[in-house]
Design a protein around this motif. Sequence first.
Motif, short mmCIF file in Angstrom:
data_model
loop_
_atom_site.label_atom_id
_atom_site.label_comp_id
_atom_site.label_asym_id
_atom_site.label_seq_id
_atom_site.Cartn_x
_atom_site.Cartn_y
_atom_site.Cartn_z
N ASP A 18 50.11 4.77 59.51
CA ASP A 18 50.71 3.57 60.11
C ASP A 18 49.77 2.37 59.95
O ASP A 18 50.21 1.26 59.62
N LYS A 19 48.49 2.59 60.18
CA LYS A 19 47.51 1.50 60.03
C LYS A 19 47.43 1.04 58.58
O LYS A 19 47.38 -0.16 58.31
N TYR A 20 47.43 1.99 57.65
CA TYR A 20 47.39 1.63 56.24
C TYR A 20 48.63 0.84 55.85
O TYR A 20 48.53 -0.19 55.19
N THR A 21 49.81 1.33 56.24
CA THR A 21 51.05 0.67 55.81
C THR A 21 51.17 -0.75 56.37
O THR A 21 51.77 -1.60 55.74
N SER A 22 50.57 -0.98 57.53
CA SER A 22 50.63 -2.32 58.11
C SER A 22 49.77 -3.32 57.34
O SER A 22 49.96 -4.53 57.47
N LYS A 23 48.87 -2.82 56.51
CA LYS A 23 47.98 -3.71 55.75
C LYS A 23 48.49 -4.04 54.35
O LYS A 23 47.98 -4.94 53.70
N PHE A 24 49.50 -3.30 53.87
CA PHE A 24 50.04 -3.59 52.55
C PHE A 24 50.78 -4.93 52.56
O PHE A 24 51.32 -5.33 53.58
N SER A 25 50.81 -5.58 51.41
CA SER A 25 51.43 -6.90 51.32
C SER A 25 52.95 -6.87 51.41
O SER A 25 53.57 -7.87 51.73
N SER A 26 53.56 -5.71 51.11
CA SER A 26 55.01 -5.60 51.19
C SER A 26 55.42 -4.14 51.32
O SER A 26 54.62 -3.23 51.05
N VAL A 29 55.08 -2.28 47.95
CA VAL A 29 53.73 -1.80 47.64
C VAL A 29 53.41 -0.58 48.50
O VAL A 29 52.90 0.43 48.01
N SER A 30 53.75 -0.65 49.76
CA SER A 30 53.51 0.47 50.68
C SER A 30 54.19 1.75 50.18
O SER A 30 53.62 2.84 50.24
N GLN A 32 54.63 2.73 47.28
CA GLN A 32 53.92 3.36 46.18
C GLN A 32 52.92 4.40 46.70
O GLN A 32 52.42 5.22 45.94
N PHE A 33 52.63 4.34 48.00
CA PHE A 33 51.69 5.24 48.64
C PHE A 33 52.37 6.17 49.66
O PHE A 33 52.12 7.36 49.67
N TYR A 34 53.19 5.57 50.53
CA TYR A 34 53.78 6.30 51.65
C TYR A 34 55.25 5.92 51.81
O TYR A 34 55.58 4.75 51.91
N ILE A 35 56.11 6.92 51.88
CA ILE A 35 57.55 6.69 52.02
C ILE A 35 57.97 7.23 53.39
O ILE A 35 57.88 8.44 53.64
N PRO A 36 58.41 6.35 54.30
CA PRO A 36 58.83 6.81 55.63
C PRO A 36 59.95 7.83 55.51
O PRO A 36 60.85 7.71 54.68
N SER A 37 59.89 8.86 56.35
CA SER A 37 60.87 9.94 56.31
C SER A 37 60.93 10.61 57.67
O SER A 37 60.21 10.24 58.59
N ASN A 38 61.81 11.60 57.78
CA ASN A 38 61.93 12.43 58.98
C ASN A 38 62.23 13.85 58.54
O ASN A 38 62.71 14.07 57.43
N TYR A 39 61.93 14.79 59.39
CA TYR A 39 62.33 16.18 59.16
C TYR A 39 62.72 16.79 60.48
O TYR A 39 62.38 16.27 61.55
N VAL A 40 63.48 17.86 60.42
CA VAL A 40 63.91 18.57 61.62
C VAL A 40 62.99 19.78 61.79
O VAL A 40 62.87 20.62 60.90
N SER A 41 62.33 19.84 62.95
CA SER A 41 61.39 20.93 63.21
C SER A 41 62.15 22.21 63.53
O SER A 41 63.37 22.20 63.68
#
Length: 88
Positions: A18-26, A29-30, A32-41
Amino acid sequence: RVAEELGVLHKDLLEKIDKYTSKFSSAEVSAQFYIPSNYVSSNGRTVRNYLITKKGIAQLVGGYSSAVEKAFELNVAYINEFGRIYKK
């Protein structure tokens, strides 16, 4: 799985990303590193997570201190492999 491999708590890994993604310019760009997702436990609960690209793995491994033994080992292996591939 990444949290498990690094030996850290999932919630702590999410906080770091979360801290990293808040620093990306867009968001582009984010992603390219991290794709928000969800899963069912296994208990049916929806859990927030990220799909992590190779770039994201490299950033995470480098971002953990040498106090996290597994991260240190992975970082050394990554550096060695990078050197092997790009050795001229």
